[in-house]
Design a protein around this motif. Structure first.
Motif, PDB file in Angstrom:
ATOM      1  N   TYR A  45       0.827  -1.205   0.174  1.00 11.79           N
ATOM      2  CA  TYR A  45       0.014  -0.300  -0.139  1.00 11.79           C
ATOM      3  C   TYR A  45       0.846   1.170  -0.095  1.00 11.79           C
ATOM      4  O   TYR A  45       2.063   1.141   0.132  1.00 11.79           O
ATOM      5  CB  TYR A  45      -0.706  -0.017   1.323  1.00 11.79           C
ATOM      6  CG  TYR A  45      -1.921  -1.123   1.134  1.00 11.79           C
ATOM      7  CD1 TYR A  45      -3.368  -0.712   0.892  1.00 11.79           C
ATOM      8  CD2 TYR A  45      -1.738  -2.337   1.704  1.00 11.79           C
ATOM      9  CE1 TYR A  45      -4.303  -1.611   0.795  1.00 11.79           C
ATOM     10  CE2 TYR A  45      -2.527  -3.160   1.675  1.00 11.79           C
ATOM     11  CZ  TYR A  45      -4.033  -3.035   1.241  1.00 11.79           C
ATOM     12  OH  TYR A  45      -5.111  -3.845   1.216  1.00 11.79           O
ATOM     13  N   GLN A  46       0.312   2.282  -0.250  1.00 15.12           N
ATOM     14  CA  GLN A  46       1.043   3.568   0.098  1.00 15.12           C
ATOM     15  C   GLN A  46       1.427   3.570   1.601  1.00 15.12           C
ATOM     16  O   GLN A  46       0.470   3.432   2.280  1.00 15.12           O
ATOM     17  CB  GLN A  46       0.230   4.884  -0.599  1.00 15.12           C
ATOM     18  CG  GLN A  46       0.965   6.108  -0.214  1.00 15.12           C
ATOM     19  CD  GLN A  46       0.416   7.100  -0.963  1.00 15.12           C
ATOM     20  OE1 GLN A  46      -0.606   6.975  -1.773  1.00 15.12           O
ATOM     21  NE2 GLN A  46       0.597   8.327  -0.415  1.00 15.12           N
ATOM     22  N   PRO A  47       2.679   3.951   1.906  1.00 17.12           N
ATOM     23  CA  PRO A  47       2.842   4.217   3.129  1.00 17.12           C
ATOM     24  C   PRO A  47       2.096   5.109   3.985  1.00 17.12           C
ATOM     25  O   PRO A  47       1.785   6.257   3.459  1.00 17.12           O
ATOM     26  CB  PRO A  47       4.467   4.749   3.167  1.00 17.12           C
ATOM     27  CG  PRO A  47       4.957   4.090   1.999  1.00 17.12           C
ATOM     28  CD  PRO A  47       3.849   4.050   0.891  1.00 17.12           C
ATOM     29  N   GLY A  48       1.456   4.822   5.149  1.00 13.67           N
ATOM     30  CA  GLY A  48       0.569   5.742   5.754  1.00 13.67           C
ATOM     31  C   GLY A  48      -0.841   5.444   5.703  1.00 13.67           C
ATOM     32  O   GLY A  48      -1.577   6.110   6.146  1.00 13.67           O
ATOM     33  N   THR A  49      -1.341   4.453   4.614  1.00  8.11           N
ATOM     34  CA  THR A  49      -2.699   4.304   4.504  1.00  8.11           C
ATOM     35  C   THR A  49      -3.036   3.819   5.749  1.00  8.11           C
ATOM     36  O   THR A  49      -2.570   2.810   6.556  1.00  8.11           O
ATOM     37  CB  THR A  49      -2.594   3.176   3.631  1.00  8.11           C
ATOM     38  OG1 THR A  49      -2.230   3.688   2.154  1.00  8.11           O
ATOM     39  CG2 THR A  49      -3.901   2.776   3.376  1.00  8.11           C
ATOM     40  N   ARG A  50      -4.467   4.366   6.039  1.00 10.23           N
ATOM     41  CA  ARG A  50      -5.059   3.684   7.321  1.00 10.23           C
ATOM     42  C   ARG A  50      -5.410   2.349   7.435  1.00 10.23           C
ATOM     43  O   ARG A  50      -5.685   1.817   6.231  1.00 10.23           O
ATOM     44  CB  ARG A  50      -6.255   4.830   7.333  1.00 10.23           C
ATOM     45  CG  ARG A  50      -5.967   6.058   7.704  1.00 10.23           C
ATOM     46  CD  ARG A  50      -7.505   6.831   7.980  1.00 10.23           C
ATOM     47  NE  ARG A  50      -8.102   6.674   6.720  1.00 10.23           N
ATOM     48  CZ  ARG A  50      -9.397   7.099   6.427  1.00 10.23           C
ATOM     49  NH1 ARG A  50     -10.132   7.818   7.544  1.00 10.23           N
ATOM     50  NH2 ARG A  50     -10.034   7.058   5.621  1.00 10.23           N
ATOM     51  N   ALA A  51      -5.173   1.773   8.467  1.00  9.74           N
ATOM     52  CA  ALA A  51      -5.683   0.155   8.737  1.00  9.74           C
ATOM     53  C   ALA A  51      -6.953   0.142   8.371  1.00  9.74           C
ATOM     54  O   ALA A  51      -7.208  -0.973   7.956  1.00  9.74           O
ATOM     55  CB  ALA A  51      -5.217   0.138  10.287  1.00  9.74           C
ATOM     56  N   SER A  52      -7.761   1.111   8.645  1.00 10.45           N
ATOM     57  CA  SER A  52      -9.209   0.677   8.209  1.00 10.45           C
ATOM     58  C   SER A  52      -9.294   0.523   6.930  1.00 10.45           C
ATOM     59  O   SER A  52     -10.185  -0.252   6.334  1.00 10.45           O
ATOM     60  CB  SER A  52     -10.175   1.892   8.951  1.00 10.45           C
ATOM     61  OG  SER A  52      -9.881   3.281   8.246  1.00 10.45           O
ATOM     62  N   ALA A  53      -8.697   1.353   6.165  1.00 13.17           N
ATOM     63  CA  ALA A  53      -8.831   1.111   4.730  1.00 13.17           C
ATOM     64  C   ALA A  53      -8.262   0.068   4.000  1.00 13.17           C
ATOM     65  O   ALA A  53      -8.760  -0.905   3.179  1.00 13.17           O
ATOM     66  CB  ALA A  53      -8.036   2.383   3.929  1.00 13.17           C
ATOM     67  N   VAL A  54      -7.280  -0.590   4.780  1.00 18.13           N
ATOM     68  CA  VAL A  54      -6.581  -1.969   4.574  1.00 18.13           C
ATOM     69  C   VAL A  54      -7.573  -3.197   4.919  1.00 18.13           C
ATOM     70  O   VAL A  54      -7.892  -3.926   3.759  1.00 18.13           O
ATOM     71  CB  VAL A  54      -5.175  -2.345   5.249  1.00 18.13           C
ATOM     72  CG1 VAL A  54      -4.805  -3.500   5.149  1.00 18.13           C
ATOM     73  CG2 VAL A  54      -4.118  -0.994   4.671  1.00 18.13           C
ATOM     74  N   ASP A  55      -8.083  -2.844   6.024  1.00 22.27           N
ATOM     75  CA  ASP A  55      -9.119  -4.122   6.267  1.00 22.27           C
ATOM     76  C   ASP A  55     -10.333  -4.143   5.510  1.00 22.27           C
ATOM     77  O   ASP A  55     -10.658  -5.349   5.040  1.00 22.27           O
ATOM     78  CB  ASP A  55      -9.816  -3.667   7.731  1.00 22.27           C
ATOM     79  CG  ASP A  55      -8.665  -3.768   8.934  1.00 22.27           C
ATOM     80  OD1 ASP A  55      -7.829  -4.717   8.635  1.00 22.27           O
ATOM     81  OD2 ASP A  55      -8.799  -3.323  10.092  1.00 22.27           O
ATOM     82  N   LYS A  56     -10.686  -2.974   5.098  1.00 23.69           N
ATOM     83  CA  LYS A  56     -11.845  -2.895   4.193  1.00 23.69           C
ATOM     84  C   LYS A  56     -11.554  -3.487   2.780  1.00 23.69           C
ATOM     85  O   LYS A  56     -12.418  -4.239   2.271  1.00 23.69           O
ATOM     86  CB  LYS A  56     -12.310  -1.421   3.830  1.00 23.69           C
ATOM     87  CG  LYS A  56     -13.576  -1.123   2.987  1.00 23.69           C
ATOM     88  CD  LYS A  56     -14.052   0.233   3.103  1.00 23.69           C
ATOM     89  CE  LYS A  56     -15.419   0.431   2.447  1.00 23.69           C
ATOM     90  NZ  LYS A  56     -15.796   1.695   2.561  1.00 23.69           N
ATOM     91  N   GLU A  57     -10.453  -3.214   2.299  1.00 20.72           N
ATOM     92  CA  GLU A  57      -9.901  -3.816   0.699  1.00 20.72           C
ATOM     93  C   GLU A  57      -9.751  -5.215   0.979  1.00 20.72           C
ATOM     94  O   GLU A  57     -10.383  -6.070   0.113  1.00 20.72           O
ATOM     95  CB  GLU A  57      -8.691  -3.016   0.156  1.00 20.72           C
ATOM     96  CG  GLU A  57      -8.555  -3.754  -1.049  1.00 20.72           C
ATOM     97  CD  GLU A  57      -7.056  -3.220  -1.823  1.00 20.72           C
ATOM     98  OE1 GLU A  57      -7.081  -3.133  -2.994  1.00 20.72           O
ATOM     99  OE2 GLU A  57      -6.278  -3.078  -0.797  1.00 20.72           O
TER     100      GLU A  57
END
Length: 464
Positions: A45-57
């Protein structure tokens, strides 16, 4: 680069060789596989991407998060879906475990048997082992030990198969609070997670760096420093990208000035930064190593035991794909990593040692360079778990910890020294080794050549 939080379709951006992606827009729920074998992936991911966005994808694409390292934008995910990599993007996701399982005839392997190609399981005879430690004498470690043995405030991370903390030479060196198992890609500090199970490789490495057993006459290079067992090798002997990422981030977060890495990342010997699958693995490991370097860690790595010039390879011995300058053996190919070749008793390159872009060299043994009677075995002595307490192994895996030990002495003397400066002193204090007239593939001057780099490390110069 600003982060794109919402978009109509997935977008991959190449920035400085890195692969970033913004999570896709919300899609209709999909039916996920709930019965097939799960595999672990590194996902960029792009560094700093929020964990919630990662979980969602990940959830939307049939994956679950194992760990997420936001500072470097690398997630470790698990999925049962055969098409998970395609769903995420073939340049963003990679699974070493799935690659091994899908390879025809792939079999589990022993780290010791495969990566320490010259390996003898002999147990040293009882008595004073110091007389048999020709490897320590070659780098003037006994003289150095009389002057300085390193600082307890310096911890060397041993990224390997685990360290036996009960071994008589190591029980006072291993710091349980700084140790962790990283095999899953997520750090686990429980002692059972970082203890060795099927391989004594990590314990052998650890003894060379900081072992001390006065009763047996055994002493490592920097017996005054501490060791952290960071287990990255699974029970089949594989080191997958997610384990290495976890290990390097753990080293950075726990302030290790030095790590030793006597392995290459599996299953391919070479990972190519512009090839599908490989690109994600290469980028994830690169970011983790660079993160550790920025946080003050000098990473030392073995050159490998294939006996070839790594800069001239056009094929990967482990996988059927071409190799070019975009490819590298991980972790040694990443900028800032100290790449170590091996020499035998005679002081010339071990027959199995890789060469090419070498920083320094150190004793790793060689059965073709037999010491005289009483000087010890052809392979350096160190501690073992199985069939020990002491035995011998050959390999660049054994050369690398000699360098890590000398680096630990330097880190003890110059507290807080940045990795680039530590590396420069390590190279500058090494004893030049010239190419011999018979070493026709050795190129370059005595103080910087393709076989020995800047020379043989010197522990005595490190302490004085």
């Amino acid at each position: 680069m600003s982060r794109i939080r919402r978009m109509a379709a997935p977008l991959v951006l190449a920035v400085g060789g890195g692969l970033f992606a913004a999570p896709a827009a919300e899609a209709a729920p999909v039916a996920c596989d709930t019965t097939s074998t799960p595999y672990t992936y590194v996902v960029t991911y792009q560094p700093g991407t929020r964990a919630s966005a990662v979980d969602k994808e990940l959830a939307a694409k049939c994956g679950t998060k194992v760990a997420y390292y936001a500072e470097i934008g690398v997630a470790i995910a698990s999925s049962r879906n055969a098409d998970f990599q395609q769903k995420i993007g073939v340049y963003r996701a990679y699974s070493g475990g799935k690659d091994v399982a899908s390879s025809s005839g792939a079999a589990a392997r022993s780290l010791g048997a495969v990566k320490t190609l010259e390996d003898t399981r002999s147990t040293a005879a009882a008595g004073d082992l110091s007389a048999q430690q020709w490897d320590m004498k070659a780098i003037h470690a006994p003289e150095a030990n009389k002057i300085y043995q390193g600082s307890r405030s310096v911890t060397v991370g041993v990224l390997d198969s685990g360290i036996d903390a009960t071994h008589p030479a190591l029980r006072n060196a291993v710091d349980a609070r700084a140790s962790a198992g990283c095999v899953t890609g997520a750090p686990d500090p429980a002692p059972a997670s970082w203890a060795p199970t099927t391989s004594d490789h990590g314990t052998h490495v650890a003894g060379t760096i900081a072992g001390k057993d006065p009763a047996a006459g055994f002493t490592g290079i920097a017996p005054g420093v501490r060791l952290a067992s960071v287990k990255v090798v699974n029970d089949a002997g594989y080191i997958f990208p997610e384990s290495a990422v976890c290990g390097f981030v753990w080293a950075a977060e726990h302030g290790f000035p030095v790590t030793n890495n006597s392995y290459y990342i599996d299953p391919g010997m070479f990972f190519c930064s512009h090839e599908a699958g490989d690109a994600a693995a290469y980028e994830a490991v690169r970011r983790a190593i660079e993160f550790s370097t920025r946080h003050g860690v000098l990473n030392v790595a073995a050159a490998g035991n294939s006996g070839f010039d790594t800069t001239a390879q056009t094929t990967d011995p482990n996988r059927p794909h071409p190799v070019d300058r975009s490819c590298g053996i991980l972790p040694k190919s990443i900028d800032g990593v100290v790449n170590v070749s091996s020499v035998g008793y005679a002081g010339t390159k071990s027959s199995f040692s890789n060469y090419g872009e070498i920083a320094v060299t150190a004793p790793g043994g060689d059965f073709s360079q037999t010491p005289p009677e009483g000087a010890g075995p052809a392979c350096p002595l160190s501690s073992t778990v199985f069939g020990g307490p002491y035995g011998s192994k050959c390999g660049t895996s054994m050369a690398s910890p000699h360098v890590a030990g000398v680096a630990a002495l330097l880190a003890s003397r110059f507290r807080g020294i940045p990795p680039w400066a530590l590396s420069r002193i390590l190279e500058g204090e090494a004893d030049a080794v010239k190419c011999t007239t018979t070493e026709t593939e050795c190129t370059g001057p005595a103080k910087n050549n393709s076989y020995y780099g800047h020379g043989l490390v010197n522990a005595l110069d490190a302490v004085r």
